[in-house]
Design a protein around this motif. Sequence first.
Motif, PDB file in Angstrom:
ATOM      1  N   PRO A   1      -7.097  -2.279   0.152  1.00  0.00           N
ATOM      2  CA  PRO A   1      -8.073  -1.865  -0.854  1.00  0.00           C
ATOM      3  C   PRO A   1      -9.270  -2.806  -0.927  1.00  0.00           C
ATOM      4  O   PRO A   1      -9.118  -4.035  -0.940  1.00  0.00           O
ATOM      5  CB  PRO A   1      -7.266  -1.883  -2.152  1.00  0.00           C
TER       6      PRO A   1
ATOM      7  N   VAL B   1      -6.733   3.340  -4.691  1.00  0.00           N
ATOM      8  CA  VAL B   1      -7.648   3.099  -3.575  1.00  0.00           C
ATOM      9  C   VAL B   1      -8.472   4.353  -3.306  1.00  0.00           C
ATOM     10  O   VAL B   1      -9.687   4.314  -3.195  1.00  0.00           O
ATOM     11  CB  VAL B   1      -6.858   2.674  -2.320  1.00  0.00           C
ATOM     12  N   SER B   2      -7.793   5.455  -3.193  1.00  0.00           N
ATOM     13  CA  SER B   2      -8.413   6.761  -2.993  1.00  0.00           C
ATOM     14  C   SER B   2      -7.364   7.793  -3.367  1.00  0.00           C
ATOM     15  O   SER B   2      -6.192   7.436  -3.585  1.00  0.00           O
ATOM     16  CB  SER B   2      -8.879   6.938  -1.537  1.00  0.00           C
TER      17      SER B   2
ATOM     18  N   PHE C   1      -5.496   0.771   5.082  1.00  0.00           N
ATOM     19  CA  PHE C   1      -5.303   1.065   3.658  1.00  0.00           C
ATOM     20  C   PHE C   1      -5.538  -0.150   2.758  1.00  0.00           C
ATOM     21  O   PHE C   1      -5.234  -0.110   1.571  1.00  0.00           O
ATOM     22  CB  PHE C   1      -3.894   1.616   3.384  1.00  0.00           C
TER      23      PHE C   1
ATOM     24  N   THR D   1       0.864  -1.173   0.000  1.00  0.00           N
ATOM     25  CA  THR D   1       0.000   0.000   0.000  1.00  0.00           C
ATOM     26  C   THR D   1       0.902   1.224   0.000  1.00  0.00           C
ATOM     27  O   THR D   1       1.798   1.349   0.826  1.00  0.00           O
ATOM     28  CB  THR D   1      -0.915   0.022   1.230  1.00  0.00           C
TER      29      THR D   1
ATOM     30  N   SER E   1      -2.858   0.707  -4.223  1.00  0.00           N
ATOM     31  CA  SER E   1      -2.514  -0.682  -3.915  1.00  0.00           C
ATOM     32  C   SER E   1      -1.638  -1.210  -5.049  1.00  0.00           C
ATOM     33  O   SER E   1      -1.977  -1.045  -6.230  1.00  0.00           O
ATOM     34  CB  SER E   1      -3.769  -1.531  -3.789  1.00  0.00           C
TER      35      SER E   1
ATOM     36  N   ARG F   1     -11.069  -3.331  -3.434  1.00  0.00           N
ATOM     37  CA  ARG F   1     -11.129  -4.031  -4.720  1.00  0.00           C
ATOM     38  C   ARG F   1     -10.499  -5.416  -4.651  1.00  0.00           C
ATOM     39  O   ARG F   1     -10.758  -6.279  -5.476  1.00  0.00           O
ATOM     40  CB  ARG F   1     -10.425  -3.218  -5.809  1.00  0.00           C
ATOM     41  N   ASP F   2      -9.613  -5.636  -3.669  1.00  0.00           N
ATOM     42  CA  ASP F   2      -8.980  -6.943  -3.503  1.00  0.00           C
ATOM     43  C   ASP F   2      -9.776  -7.860  -2.578  1.00  0.00           C
ATOM     44  O   ASP F   2      -9.304  -8.948  -2.240  1.00  0.00           O
ATOM     45  CB  ASP F   2      -7.567  -6.780  -2.942  1.00  0.00           C
TER      46      ASP F   2
ATOM     47  N   TYR G   1     -12.873   1.629  -4.806  1.00  0.00           N
ATOM     48  CA  TYR G   1     -11.797   2.578  -4.583  1.00  0.00           C
ATOM     49  C   TYR G   1     -11.694   2.999  -3.120  1.00  0.00           C
ATOM     50  O   TYR G   1     -10.957   3.911  -2.778  1.00  0.00           O
ATOM     51  CB  TYR G   1     -11.984   3.804  -5.483  1.00  0.00           C
TER      52      TYR G   1
ATOM     53  N   THR H   1     -11.096   1.829   1.065  1.00  0.00           N
ATOM     54  CA  THR H   1     -10.369   0.829   1.834  1.00  0.00           C
ATOM     55  C   THR H   1     -11.387  -0.038   2.574  1.00  0.00           C
ATOM     56  O   THR H   1     -12.594   0.248   2.596  1.00  0.00           O
ATOM     57  CB  THR H   1      -9.418   1.485   2.838  1.00  0.00           C
TER      58      THR H   1
ATOM     59  N   SER I   1      -3.610  -0.329  -8.492  1.00  0.00           N
ATOM     60  CA  SER I   1      -4.951   0.246  -8.573  1.00  0.00           C
ATOM     61  C   SER I   1      -5.065   1.356  -7.545  1.00  0.00           C
ATOM     62  O   SER I   1      -4.458   1.308  -6.471  1.00  0.00           O
ATOM     63  CB  SER I   1      -6.018  -0.818  -8.323  1.00  0.00           C
TER      64      SER I   1
END
Length: 843
Positions: free
Chosen positions: A706, A750-751, A704, A545, A756, A708-709, A649, A651, A748
């Motif tokens: 993500p 995250v914010s 932190f 991260t 990430s 998406r994972d 996007y 955490t 990708s």
Amino acid sequence: MPTPYPVPRRFRFYALAGLGLLGLGTVALRPAGTAPDEVVRRLVQGVQLFYAEVRPEKAYLHLDQDAYAAGETVWFGAYVVDGQQHRSDSLSQVLHVELVSDRRQVVLRQALHLAGGRAPGALALPDTLAPGTYQLRAYTGWMRNAGPDYFYSRRLQVWPAPGSGEAGPSARAVARATAAAARTEARRLGAPPDVQFFPEGGNLVAGLESVVAFKAVDYSGRGLDVEGQVLDAQNQPVATFRSAHRGMGTFRLTPQPGQRYHAVVTGPRAEALVLPLPVAQASGYALRVTPEPGAFRVSIRQRGAAGGRVLLLAQERGAVGYVGQGEISGNDEFMVRIPQAKFAAGIVHFTVFDGAGAPQAERLAFAPGAAPLRVALAPDRADYGPREPVRLRVAVTDAAGQPVAAQLSLAVTDAAGAAADAETIASNLLLTSDLAGYVESPGYYFENPTETSARALDDLLLTQGWRRFAWKDVLAGQRPLREFGVEQSLGLLGRVVTPNGKPVPSGRLILLRNSPSRLVLPATTDDQGRFLFNGLGGCDTSRFTLQARTARGGRNLELRLDAGPPVPAGALPPLPVLPTPAEAAARQSSQAQVAAARRFRLDTAKTIVLSNVSVKAKKILPIDGRRLYNQGSATVLRMSDPSLAGSAYLTVFQMLQGRVAGVNVSGSEPNMVIQVRGPSTITGDNRPLFLLDGVPVEQDALSFFPARDVETIEVLKGPSAAIYGTRSANGVIAVYTRRGGDDTQFASVVSPGIMSVNAPGYACARQFYQPRYDRPRPAVERPDPRRRTLYWNPDVRTNAAGEAELTFYTADAAGRFQLVAQGVSAAGQPALGRGALQVAPGP
């Protein structure tokens, strides 16, 4: 210097030799007449200082084969040497290797850890890889300062994978590949060739005869045979030409003042192509370099100027081998014979300067130098049967027959289809690594040198010029730009910018890794917003991260990670339409190896090949072993739920905010406070138990992280959490990551300001399968999967006597096999040797 050529009365020339081994800042010149002036000193020191700053590197990959089938492994030995002496003591310790498709996409990528400039490597080609021609390239981070033209690069043919249960590709795959190749070849022959003309020295000068070289290529850079005429403005023929090798050739032309010339070129197309020649200058210098046995004959003439001093400098990879100066005027022609012994093997750069030190003409020529080291490969027998031991003696000697210690890589492969003009370490280090662009069949110029191949090599250097540095920058003392540093380990390079793209200087970054061990690295951006994290080694992909903030704590930032060097434009040719019998045999043998690998698994004692069967089954959802509880007892947030669209996007903790009753999330990361219910009377605090894929972790491990994972976030409260004991008295927050192909994405967002990153580690060495048949045979024997490559050893080291001994076993496959050894000595001399052995069919 004595010369057999007459020297005009008004010309005096001073030969200044012995500059190639001088230290920086001192120039001990040995003039034949008077001492050199400051211009000569500035030229010599400029070249030496430039190379001292640039410190170029070269990379080379010795591959076990010339072509492959999808599903095979590309075994290779990597060499990285310094660009001047070719010694294996390069600056860099990381080599990047990439396979690029004809669509300019990197389909495979790996990083190798170099030890003494060497590393073994293996690229596993997926069996789903589309057939075609690919570009294999290798480079260090330091080489990126010179640009992709000076990376190692070669074209690699990949044939279709075998059909199911067959030794060759399916008929449909062959038909598709052949049809595509036929269409492309038709376009190639139907499209007009790219023809360019190159006056020797750089320019045509009115009234001076010049050698004009030409090169005709197709869309992919392959040479095309052409011929034609040169006509003046009145369409009167003044010269004719015909290509001699790979679309290249030369003709002579004396341009007249005020005339313009054009060429009428005919080739594979029926219609002729009309092209203008470069316009002749009214004044200037003409340089002619003629390679002769043991020497270069150099001629310098000028027109349209008042005359004056002229300087000639010849240097090779920064080593100045010859400097001369003299006076020339009117119709004077200076001619001098320079021994080739002044130069090591490689490309010599001849440049003519005027009295003020401004470059006026330049020309490349090849100095043969000492022959590459000879590697003798002597099997103990000429013929073998299946699964018999081969005892191989390796001996390395120089041109005088004296033993030399060297580091080599050795391949024993099916001789069918082996390309006689493929590149070697000698052709790469001495020729192609110092030329920009694609060189077709470089091995032709080195394998069996003849007068014809020497002329073809000279045509190549007349047309495909060397441009590693610009004289303007050298003479001005301008230091070369160095955007990329020397890589001593794997790293993460990038920039921090504002949303409108402006760099963020003095930005603060934190790189966090939770597994396999916790790692927290800080960094600060430079004045251009650039950052670099070093020391990210290991053989596994690590998940990081990355957080960026301005010097004042601002968060609305963008992280832009380095995506690697660009892929140069340029088409790649299709696979051959009609392979020669040797190529067809190579294809069949290569594809048979893949088929054998599919049918027989090395970790299975017995394999039975079944005919086609039909299987019908009912899909059953697998039980997830990461959970100790019934999922129905938890509150579950599924990332696949449409109501959570756009939360990828966020955490993990940001995703929990306001979405689960009884869960309170406050604060900001990395100091968020998560409560499932009030303070516990058992533990004395209110922290829940955190699980990552069923394993208890600290809260920091999910900071932190993500969303998406993540596959699901599950919350257990009250009795449903009791399965985890007293630690779960305040509830359980369980995070389950996605399983499958999601980890293939490199990075990708995250914010804003948080990213990430899945950072691949080194491609750790794989061993080539080498069975031993000197042991008792098992009850059930498995077929030997080695078909085309019988033996591969990327690290063969000879002793002080230049010798080594190796033992390997033949396989079940019969035929003629070629042995190829390549390498380099400690002094930087390329080494090359070939041999052969025959394997008879089994009973």
